[in-house]
Write a protein that holds these residues in place. Sequence first.
Motif, PDB file in Angstrom:
ATOM      1  N   HIS A 171      36.420  41.517  35.993  1.00 44.78           N
ATOM      2  CA  HIS A 171      36.083  41.745  37.405  1.00 44.78           C
ATOM      3  C   HIS A 171      37.331  42.152  38.171  1.00 44.78           C
ATOM      4  O   HIS A 171      38.404  41.581  37.983  1.00 44.78           O
ATOM      5  CB  HIS A 171      35.484  40.484  38.023  1.00 44.78           C
ATOM      6  N   ARG A 172      37.173  43.127  39.031  1.00 42.38           N
ATOM      7  CA  ARG A 172      38.262  43.560  39.900  1.00 42.38           C
ATOM      8  C   ARG A 172      38.408  42.634  41.090  1.00 42.38           C
ATOM      9  O   ARG A 172      37.448  42.055  41.586  1.00 42.38           O
ATOM     10  CB  ARG A 172      37.978  44.974  40.452  1.00 42.38           C
ATOM     11  N   ILE A 173      39.634  42.539  41.595  1.00 40.38           N
ATOM     12  CA  ILE A 173      39.893  42.000  42.918  1.00 40.38           C
ATOM     13  C   ILE A 173      40.720  43.035  43.672  1.00 40.38           C
ATOM     14  O   ILE A 173      41.234  43.988  43.088  1.00 40.38           O
ATOM     15  CB  ILE A 173      40.613  40.643  42.879  1.00 40.38           C
ATOM     16  N   GLY A 174      40.843  42.835  44.989  1.00 39.34           N
ATOM     17  CA  GLY A 174      41.522  43.825  45.800  1.00 39.34           C
ATOM     18  C   GLY A 174      40.560  44.930  46.213  1.00 39.34           C
ATOM     19  O   GLY A 174      39.338  44.764  46.221  1.00 39.34           O
ATOM     20  N   LEU A 175      41.105  46.086  46.550  1.00 44.00           N
ATOM     21  CA  LEU A 175      40.330  47.198  47.086  1.00 44.00           C
ATOM     22  C   LEU A 175      39.691  48.004  45.964  1.00 44.00           C
ATOM     23  O   LEU A 175      40.365  48.445  45.035  1.00 44.00           O
ATOM     24  CB  LEU A 175      41.241  48.094  47.925  1.00 44.00           C
ATOM     25  N   VAL A 176      38.379  48.198  46.063  1.00 40.83           N
ATOM     26  CA  VAL A 176      37.627  48.958  45.066  1.00 40.83           C
ATOM     27  C   VAL A 176      36.881  50.077  45.797  1.00 40.83           C
ATOM     28  O   VAL A 176      35.997  49.817  46.616  1.00 40.83           O
ATOM     29  CB  VAL A 176      36.633  48.076  44.297  1.00 40.83           C
ATOM     30  N   GLY A 177      37.244  51.328  45.521  1.00 46.26           N
ATOM     31  CA  GLY A 177      36.677  52.466  46.223  1.00 46.26           C
ATOM     32  C   GLY A 177      35.282  52.825  45.744  1.00 46.26           C
ATOM     33  O   GLY A 177      34.772  52.326  44.735  1.00 46.26           O
ATOM     34  N   VAL A 178      34.649  53.740  46.487  1.00 43.15           N
ATOM     35  CA  VAL A 178      33.309  54.215  46.155  1.00 43.15           C
ATOM     36  C   VAL A 178      33.312  54.833  44.755  1.00 43.15           C
ATOM     37  O   VAL A 178      34.222  55.580  44.392  1.00 43.15           O
ATOM     38  CB  VAL A 178      32.830  55.234  47.199  1.00 43.15           C
ATOM     39  N   GLN A 179      32.311  54.484  43.976  1.00 44.95           N
ATOM     40  CA  GLN A 179      32.099  54.914  42.593  1.00 44.95           C
ATOM     41  C   GLN A 179      33.059  54.260  41.601  1.00 44.95           C
ATOM     42  O   GLN A 179      32.940  54.494  40.397  1.00 44.95           O
ATOM     43  CB  GLN A 179      32.166  56.441  42.443  1.00 44.95           C
ATOM     44  N   GLU A 180      33.964  53.414  42.065  1.00 46.67           N
ATOM     45  CA  GLU A 180      34.827  52.685  41.145  1.00 46.67           C
ATOM     46  C   GLU A 180      34.120  51.427  40.654  1.00 46.67           C
ATOM     47  O   GLU A 180      33.302  50.832  41.360  1.00 46.67           O
ATOM     48  CB  GLU A 180      36.146  52.307  41.819  1.00 46.67           C
ATOM     49  N   ALA A 181      34.460  50.992  39.446  1.00 49.41           N
ATOM     50  CA  ALA A 181      33.843  49.808  38.860  1.00 49.41           C
ATOM     51  C   ALA A 181      34.471  48.535  39.415  1.00 49.41           C
ATOM     52  O   ALA A 181      35.696  48.397  39.440  1.00 49.41           O
ATOM     53  CB  ALA A 181      33.988  49.836  37.345  1.00 49.41           C
ATOM     54  N   SER A 182      33.626  47.608  39.832  1.00 48.30           N
ATOM     55  CA  SER A 182      34.094  46.299  40.272  1.00 48.30           C
ATOM     56  C   SER A 182      33.903  45.253  39.190  1.00 48.30           C
ATOM     57  O   SER A 182      34.646  44.261  39.139  1.00 48.30           O
ATOM     58  CB  SER A 182      33.360  45.866  41.534  1.00 48.30           C
ATOM     59  N   VAL A 183      32.912  45.436  38.319  1.00 54.99           N
ATOM     60  CA  VAL A 183      32.659  44.477  37.243  1.00 54.99           C
ATOM     61  C   VAL A 183      32.157  45.224  36.020  1.00 54.99           C
ATOM     62  O   VAL A 183      31.391  46.183  36.132  1.00 54.99           O
ATOM     63  CB  VAL A 183      31.647  43.394  37.681  1.00 54.99           C
ATOM     64  N   VAL A 184      32.619  44.782  34.855  1.00 54.16           N
ATOM     65  CA  VAL A 184      32.133  45.312  33.585  1.00 54.16           C
ATOM     66  C   VAL A 184      31.794  44.120  32.690  1.00 54.16           C
ATOM     67  O   VAL A 184      32.613  43.217  32.504  1.00 54.16           O
ATOM     68  CB  VAL A 184      33.175  46.208  32.885  1.00 54.16           C
ATOM     69  N   ILE A 185      30.567  44.129  32.162  1.00 57.12           N
ATOM     70  CA  ILE A 185      30.117  43.104  31.227  1.00 57.12           C
ATOM     71  C   ILE A 185      29.711  43.794  29.937  1.00 57.12           C
ATOM     72  O   ILE A 185      28.831  44.663  29.945  1.00 57.12           O
ATOM     73  CB  ILE A 185      28.934  42.294  31.788  1.00 57.12           C
ATOM     74  N   ALA A 186      30.335  43.436  28.842  1.00 52.88           N
ATOM     75  CA  ALA A 186      30.003  43.994  27.534  1.00 52.88           C
ATOM     76  C   ALA A 186      29.361  42.899  26.684  1.00 52.88           C
ATOM     77  O   ALA A 186      29.820  41.755  26.677  1.00 52.88           O
ATOM     78  CB  ALA A 186      31.249  44.529  26.839  1.00 52.88           C
ATOM     79  N   VAL A 187      28.272  43.266  25.993  1.00 55.21           N
ATOM     80  CA  VAL A 187      27.556  42.332  25.135  1.00 55.21           C
ATOM     81  C   VAL A 187      27.238  43.034  23.825  1.00 55.21           C
ATOM     82  O   VAL A 187      26.862  44.211  23.817  1.00 55.21           O
ATOM     83  CB  VAL A 187      26.245  41.849  25.798  1.00 55.21           C
ATOM     84  N   SER A 188      27.377  42.317  22.716  1.00 56.53           N
ATOM     85  CA  SER A 188      26.910  42.825  21.429  1.00 56.53           C
ATOM     86  C   SER A 188      26.093  41.755  20.736  1.00 56.53           C
ATOM     87  O   SER A 188      26.320  40.556  20.938  1.00 56.53           O
ATOM     88  CB  SER A 188      28.072  43.265  20.541  1.00 56.53           C
ATOM     89  N   SER A 189      25.104  42.190  19.945  1.00 55.20           N
ATOM     90  CA  SER A 189      24.225  41.263  19.249  1.00 55.20           C
ATOM     91  C   SER A 189      23.623  41.965  18.033  1.00 55.20           C
ATOM     92  O   SER A 189      23.715  43.192  17.911  1.00 55.20           O
ATOM     93  CB  SER A 189      23.108  40.776  20.182  1.00 55.20           C
TER      94      SER A 189
END
Length: 243
Positions: A171-189
């Motif tokens: 997860h990002r903190i600080g300034l996150v511009g338009v179309q930038e990713a704030s969170v990424v969750i990866a899952v494998s199964s």
Amino acid sequence: MQLSIRLFAGLAEVIGSQTLNFHVAEPPVTAGRLKELLSASYPEAAGQIAVSMVAVDREYAPEDTVIPESSEVALIPPVSGGEPSPEENSTQDGLYTVTEQPLRTEDILAKVLDRNHGASLVFVGTTREMTGSEHTSALYYEAYIPMALSKFEEIGREVKERWQARCAISHRIGLVGVQEASVVIAVSSPHRAVCYEASRFAIEELKRMVPIWKKDIGESSQSWKGADPASRDNWPAPPADSH
């Protein structure tokens, strides 16, 4: 009894500090009583204090929890689902991260790939420009970093136990511009149906209980966004009484 209390997001802005050194004249004090005392001392913030939860040693505390003087105490306003740091903050295994740096989806996916897993998914949350008629220029994120990482680990453990899946969260903190990713969750199964379920669970739990807040920065105004203060349904259930 002297308590050092960490504050975040709009609550810190109203009180004017991210840390309070607060004297309790008649210890011991419970989480609920602490909120009453803080509301009396800071009436301008009483509304936000009332809908906040107390965290003791990085866990949400029921209102009848007695707070030891040596505890790490934080007052958690409704989460949006801290103080920014230029450094990356990660768990020891590297699966869970809070950072000011841009998120690289391929790097986060690589953390969960397994030769015995036939399915993998990456969820990416990005800043959108329009919400109804409201225009957003950027989002600004804060986190209670140690507790956020702890909650990420809880989510990952449940993903593993319920679906035998692997999970990584950044997860990002600080300034996150338009179309930038704030969170990424990866899952494998091993199988795709399980992967979808586990991924959905992870993002919903993150939004529900992880202490991360966002400020919506518009063309002419800024405001903190969180769960509806009028509804306690947005809060995670407090831990069961162990006694």
